[in-house]
Design an enzyme around this catalytic site. Structure first.
Site, short mmCIF file in Angstrom:
data_model
loop_
_atom_site.label_atom_id
_atom_site.label_comp_id
_atom_site.label_asym_id
_atom_site.label_seq_id
_atom_site.Cartn_x
_atom_site.Cartn_y
_atom_site.Cartn_z
N ASN A 214 -28.46 72.18 31.23
CA ASN A 214 -27.28 72.92 31.68
C ASN A 214 -27.10 72.78 33.20
O ASN A 214 -27.79 71.98 33.84
CB ASN A 214 -27.38 74.39 31.24
CG ASN A 214 -28.58 75.09 31.89
OD1 ASN A 214 -29.14 74.62 32.88
ND2 ASN A 214 -28.97 76.22 31.33
N SER A 237 -19.55 64.00 26.44
CA SER A 237 -19.48 62.74 25.69
C SER A 237 -18.04 62.29 25.45
O SER A 237 -17.11 63.09 25.49
CB SER A 237 -20.17 62.97 24.35
OG SER A 237 -20.50 61.77 23.73
N GLN A 259 -17.00 62.95 17.91
CA GLN A 259 -17.15 63.19 19.35
C GLN A 259 -16.69 64.59 19.71
O GLN A 259 -17.35 65.31 20.46
CB GLN A 259 -16.30 62.21 20.17
CG GLN A 259 -16.90 60.84 20.29
CD GLN A 259 -18.29 60.85 20.85
OE1 GLN A 259 -18.53 61.39 21.92
NE2 GLN A 259 -19.23 60.29 20.11
N HIS A 262 -18.85 67.83 19.66
CA HIS A 262 -19.99 68.00 20.57
C HIS A 262 -19.81 69.16 21.51
O HIS A 262 -20.75 69.90 21.80
CB HIS A 262 -20.17 66.74 21.43
CG HIS A 262 -21.18 65.78 20.88
ND1 HIS A 262 -22.49 66.12 20.71
CD2 HIS A 262 -21.07 64.50 20.47
CE1 HIS A 262 -23.15 65.08 20.21
NE2 HIS A 262 -22.31 64.09 20.04
N GLU A 327 -17.92 55.79 27.32
CA GLU A 327 -19.32 55.85 26.93
C GLU A 327 -19.51 55.08 25.61
O GLU A 327 -20.39 54.25 25.48
CB GLU A 327 -19.71 57.32 26.75
CG GLU A 327 -21.15 57.55 26.38
CD GLU A 327 -21.43 58.99 25.99
OE1 GLU A 327 -20.45 59.75 25.76
OE2 GLU A 327 -22.61 59.35 25.87
N HIS A 328 -18.65 55.40 24.61
CA HIS A 328 -18.70 54.75 23.30
C HIS A 328 -17.38 54.05 23.04
O HIS A 328 -16.33 54.68 23.15
CB HIS A 328 -18.90 55.77 22.18
CG HIS A 328 -20.09 56.66 22.36
ND1 HIS A 328 -19.97 58.00 22.72
CD2 HIS A 328 -21.42 56.43 22.23
CE1 HIS A 328 -21.17 58.54 22.79
NE2 HIS A 328 -22.08 57.61 22.51
N ASP A 361 -25.94 57.03 17.37
CA ASP A 361 -26.53 58.30 17.79
C ASP A 361 -27.93 58.49 17.22
O ASP A 361 -28.74 59.22 17.79
CB ASP A 361 -25.67 59.48 17.31
CG ASP A 361 -24.40 59.62 18.12
OD1 ASP A 361 -24.33 59.04 19.22
OD2 ASP A 361 -23.47 60.31 17.64
N HIS A 420 -41.22 43.03 66.08
CA HIS A 420 -41.11 42.19 64.88
C HIS A 420 -41.41 40.73 65.26
O HIS A 420 -42.19 40.05 64.59
CB HIS A 420 -39.69 42.28 64.28
CG HIS A 420 -39.46 43.50 63.45
ND1 HIS A 420 -39.56 44.77 63.94
CD2 HIS A 420 -39.14 43.64 62.13
CE1 HIS A 420 -39.29 45.64 62.97
NE2 HIS A 420 -39.04 44.97 61.85
#
Lengths: 432, 432
Positions: A214, A237, A259, A262, A327-328, A361, A420
């Site tokens: 959360n 999602s 979806q 969710h 995402e998908h 999934d 250097h």
């Protein structure tokens, strides 16, 4: 009712651009509270953990131990329905097999002038996995986060999960056992993240913390980043289905709703080249909605963030998909390969009419932790790479130093870094 | 004088543990200012950029264009000393060659039941590279950040660099040209980061922003993260040299000072099994310090954060090195491979007496952008992977869906996600 956008309308580009920038998340500002909890756990260790857990989870470590025992895990395994246990084993085997192919290989070689160069990969020594409590406590997520760590060779995977009044979902414990999680603690929230990052008397610190949570957990991960590594902070999602008219509208509607259920901030988008088909899907969504136990959530998601986009031909869906960077992405079309060619930005692609996103999934073998909120434009889903790191290697002998040294000196001097230049020059007897 | 720790003393562990947690950076809280600048650039675009650049960089876009022209870049190339230009070309060729080996390969295959699985890698479409102005404007960093993007196939690499009164270091422009940077803008600070993230009338937005910067730039990158990707936020540089008594103390001292001259917060650490040798190195540091143009910086770094650690035998240096997890690790010992075996945590390893870390800064071919402040425990240096992303692929036919579907349904139901179960079940005629 979702928003309806039609490519053929004059203001399509403006509407689509506005749609792309829709924010689906309001981030709670919990930074101050989280910083206090972290400082307290860092200073007082177990004592602070015990107090926060009593206060937030009504769980008393004087009665129930912080660490979950082997016996409890065995009990949990016995409680899980056999078909679910079998499914967890099938999923674990497939995830392990697929992710084993992702392990990067060391590459150590000598170049044409004899300089030794290389990349050596090693597993992170200890990883913490945050698992949310209550209804968001998903056994599949335990597999998806823990198994790639084990494939990578992480010797110590530590799981934390808030346990309201001591209770943990037995399927989550079973998944943890199947995935090879090494230690499980009944703690949650910012206090659990702090314990993983800094350690307490009971819990040794880890080097990286992964897993969803959360607003408090997300803020705590941001706060301890640097002391430990963290994975991406996942947003709500989303799915984009590109579908032609030869699909069963009910199938596509079911995918959109998978979806939407969710989270009220989840997003389901349909792109089609056939308005009548799209209307049929939209009607099917309304019809199926009534059958769902999580109808309220799914209806809110579809109403507030759902979208139907009509394109004149399927090839026009490709540039839109790249801007959406879902995402998908489902390609439920006759020739998915033709579309896939042009897709650059997507967390995962589900090809053809028989690959509903839901397979990914759970049991496809690929990972379900994927970039949300358009971040597929610049980032990837979870893989073995999350749990390894690369050390680069350089080896010169005197000959190679003579060959490359003068150029290093020239660049160092041009950058005003004389020490250097000296570090190379002193080895070449170029004065000091 | 650096801190001196001896393994043989009783309180070594306590002192070493305290040394590990030393903070070398105070992070300025510039969040509020940065958020205001970003919101302003987002709202007003070029007009805001113009105002901030006039105010902070005394540069007026009414006189000098925001974008650097091709002619200016050609002029810059002509101004760079031939030996420096040659060195830039050598470095670019070596960096390109080494990084080309890092390009990940697509892996698309069918498993034993005919499920198509895969990973497909694509380059990010546009990347922004922040280059600091003034004395921290390093041509070598331009090569190290831009070349891997070009190797990855990023079609558009955009560089921003603050140009006080319009001036840009010609060697930086030369490096940008050699690295194939596509666009260069004379802007800096939080306003430049905002322009890259959100775009303005002149500048198209990018998908990821990389490169070092001051506190404002770092805060701006954190702020726009999510809208675009960002690379790690680099801290001050550090080196750990593990050296036996058979080194020339002056060589090792020079290496320690090459780190120390970077920054007052840089850190140089020596571990040796020979106290007399370590004392000789320490004396050489004091002696060489006097010769350095940047003596003040190097002296402050060595005094405040430098360390000499004496171990009873070289193998004891390995667990210490893993806890230090240095950005740069030099193994200046007779048998470096024996030590390397046990090293898990290091950004880069420089093997043997003829591989000063400075070679890796410029011309080794490996990248000099490496994890600092112990983050090598969980992260890697910059590579081609920074500029690509992976899309995962799943493809089932009816047979595979019948084989895997029931398990997906069992898991979905156990997680209380009925719409997930329906999305599979509806395709298997398992009711709806």
């Amino acid at each position: 009712m979702a928003i309806w956008l039609d490519w053929s309308e004059a203001d399509f580009e403006a509407k689509f651009a506005a749609f792309l920038t829709t924010k689906r998340e309001v981030s709670e500002d919990v930074g101050q509270t989280v910083r206090e909890i972290i400082a307290d756990v860092r200073a007082r260790g177990d004592a602070a953990l015990t107090e926060y857990t009593l206060r937030f989870d009504q769980l008393d470590f004087a009665e129930t131990p912080m660490r979950v025992t082997d016996e409890e895990i065995e009990d949990a395994l016995a409680q899980v329905e056999p078909d679910v246990l079998d499914a967890l084993h099938l999923a674990a085997a497939r995830i392990t097999k697929h992710h084993s192919r992702q392990m990067p290989k060391d590459d150590i070689y000598e170049d044409d002038i004899g300089v030794g160069l290389g990349s050596r990969w090693t597993a992170i020594e200890a990883v913490g996995l945050y698992v949310p409590g209550g209804s968001a406590s998903y056994p599949s997520s335990v597999l998806m986060n823990a198994l790639p760590a084990k494939v990578a060779g992480v010797p110590r995977v530590v799981m934390v999960v808030p346990a309201m009044r001591g209770k943990i979902n037995p399927t989550v414990l079973a998944a943890a056992r199947i995935a090879g999680v090494d230690e499980i603690y009944r703690i949650g929230g910012a206090q659990a993240v702090a314990a993983l990052a800094y350690g307490t008397e009971t819990i040794s610190p880890v080097a990286k913390i992964v897993g969803p949570g959360n607003a408090y957990v997300a803020a705590a991960k941001r706060e301890v980043f640097g002391t430990v590594g963290i994975d991406m902070i996942a947003g709500p999602s989303e799915v984009l289905a590109i579908a032609d008219k030869d699909n069963d509208p009910d199938w596509i509607a079911a995918d959109l709703l998978a979806q939407a259920e969710h989270d009220r901030a989840a997003q389901a988008i349909l792109i089609s080249d056939d308005a009548a088909f799209a209307k049929a899907v939209s009607d099917a969504v309304e019809r199926q909605l009534r059958l769902l136990p999580r109808a309220d959530t799914a209806a809110a998601s579809w109403r507030d963030y759902g979208a139907v986009i009509i394109v004149p031909s399927l090839d026009k869906s490709v540039p839109l998909a790249n801007r959406i960077a879902a995402e998908h992405l489902e390609l439920a079309v006759a020739d998915p390969d033709a579309l896939m060619e042009g897709i650059r930005n997507a967390g995962a692609i589900f090809i053809g009419r028989h690959t509903p996103e839901v397979i990914g999934d759970y049991v496809g073998g690929s990972n379900h932790v994927l970039p949300t909120a358009r971040s597929a434009r610049f980032s990837s889903g979870l893989s073995v790479l999350e749990y390894v790191k690369r050390t680069s290697i350089l080896r010169l002998g005197p000959d190679q130093l003579r060959a490359l040294g003068p150029s290093a000196i020239a660049l160092a001097k041009s950058e005003g870094l004389d020490a250097h230049a000296r570090s190379v020059g002193i080895r070449l007897n170029l004065g000091s």
